[in-house]
Design a protein around this motif. Structure first.
Motif, short mmCIF file in Angstrom:
data_model
loop_
_atom_site.label_atom_id
_atom_site.label_comp_id
_atom_site.label_asym_id
_atom_site.label_seq_id
_atom_site.Cartn_x
_atom_site.Cartn_y
_atom_site.Cartn_z
N PHE A 22 -19.18 10.65 -3.43
CA PHE A 22 -19.79 9.82 -4.45
C PHE A 22 -18.76 8.99 -5.20
CE2 PHE A 22 -21.02 9.38 -8.90
CZ PHE A 22 -22.23 8.71 -8.77
N PHE A 23 -17.62 9.59 -5.54
CA PHE A 23 -16.60 8.92 -6.33
C PHE A 23 -15.84 7.86 -5.54
CE2 PHE A 23 -17.19 13.13 -8.22
CZ PHE A 23 -17.62 12.74 -9.48
N HIS A 24 -16.10 7.75 -4.24
CA HIS A 24 -15.47 6.73 -3.41
C HIS A 24 -16.31 5.46 -3.30
CE1 HIS A 24 -13.29 10.27 -2.05
NE2 HIS A 24 -12.40 9.47 -1.51
N GLN A 25 -17.52 5.47 -3.80
CA GLN A 25 -18.43 4.35 -3.61
C GLN A 25 -17.96 3.11 -4.37
OE1 GLN A 25 -20.90 4.50 -1.38
NE2 GLN A 25 -20.11 6.53 -0.97
N PRO A 53 -9.44 4.76 -1.38
CA PRO A 53 -9.57 3.89 -2.55
C PRO A 53 -8.56 4.29 -3.62
CG PRO A 53 -11.40 5.44 -2.45
CD PRO A 53 -10.53 5.70 -1.26
N TYR A 54 -8.22 3.34 -4.47
CA TYR A 54 -7.28 3.60 -5.56
C TYR A 54 -7.58 2.64 -6.70
CZ TYR A 54 -5.06 -0.49 -3.55
OH TYR A 54 -4.84 -1.76 -3.06
N VAL A 55 -7.13 3.00 -7.87
CA VAL A 55 -7.21 2.14 -9.05
C VAL A 55 -5.79 1.83 -9.46
CG1 VAL A 55 -7.96 1.97 -11.45
CG2 VAL A 55 -9.43 3.08 -9.76
N ARG A 73 -12.75 12.86 -8.98
CA ARG A 73 -11.95 13.04 -7.77
C ARG A 73 -11.85 11.72 -7.03
NH1 ARG A 73 -9.91 18.25 -7.84
NH2 ARG A 73 -11.53 19.70 -8.40
N LEU A 74 -10.84 11.58 -6.20
CA LEU A 74 -10.72 10.43 -5.32
C LEU A 74 -10.00 10.91 -4.07
CD1 LEU A 74 -11.86 7.62 -5.60
CD2 LEU A 74 -9.68 6.84 -6.44
N ASN A 112 -6.54 13.15 -7.94
CA ASN A 112 -7.08 14.48 -7.68
C ASN A 112 -7.96 14.35 -6.45
OD1 ASN A 112 -5.92 15.54 -10.01
ND2 ASN A 112 -7.68 15.02 -11.25
N PHE A 113 -7.55 14.97 -5.36
CA PHE A 113 -8.30 14.87 -4.11
C PHE A 113 -9.55 15.74 -4.15
CE2 PHE A 113 -4.40 13.81 -1.25
CZ PHE A 113 -4.24 12.62 -1.92
N MET A 114 -10.48 15.40 -3.27
CA MET A 114 -11.65 16.24 -3.08
C MET A 114 -11.16 17.60 -2.58
SD MET A 114 -14.10 14.21 -3.92
CE MET A 114 -15.63 14.84 -3.31
N PRO A 115 -11.81 18.69 -2.95
CA PRO A 115 -11.35 20.02 -2.54
C PRO A 115 -11.29 20.19 -1.02
CG PRO A 115 -13.09 20.20 -4.17
CD PRO A 115 -12.97 18.75 -3.83
#
Length: 124
Positions: A22-25, A53-55, A73-74, A112-115
């Motif tokens: 979801f947080f990658h959308q 993706p990155y900010v 997370r990202l 913070n990566f996805m688990p």
């Protein structure tokens, strides 16, 4: 292949990961960090197999590639590789390395990566 991704960009790695990450959308990233986010990706014939993706932020004169404010997370999103375990690990590491090589110049990378991302060693 560095680019800021327009909102109509094809970003789904597989249909299963669309809801999972979801947080990658793109719409989420644009809502939280308008105009400040981008992504790098690896494509194989016909479809993307990895994306990151990155900010982009500037802090104390340093370029930081990180996460959106209020983001949980990202990190990388990889299509699950085929084959036995050693081949899957090697392919995933190769995809991660290809993503890292495409990142724009930065002083600090912090996400913070996805688990489910268990192979973060290429980022060190």
């Amino acid at each position: 292949m560095q680019s800021t991704v327009p909102l109509n960009h094809e970003t789904n790695i597989t249909s299963e990961t669309e809801a999972y990450y979801f947080f990658h959308q793109p719409w989420w990233l644009e809502a939280l960090a308008p105009g400040q986010w981008g992504e790098v990706s690896v494509r194989r014939p016909g479809s993307p197999v990895a994306r990151l993706p990155y900010v982009r932020k500037t802090k104390f004169g340093l370029t930081v590639l990180g996460m959106a404010p209020c983001g949980y997370r990202l990190g990388p999103c990889l299509r699950p590789p085929d084959g036995k375990s050693p081949r899957r690990v090697a392919e995933a590491e190769g995809l991660l390395q290809a993503l890292i090589e495409q990142l724009p110049p930065f002083d600090l990378f912090r996400q913070n990566f996805m688990p489910e991302v268990s192979n973060w060693l290429p980022f060190y």
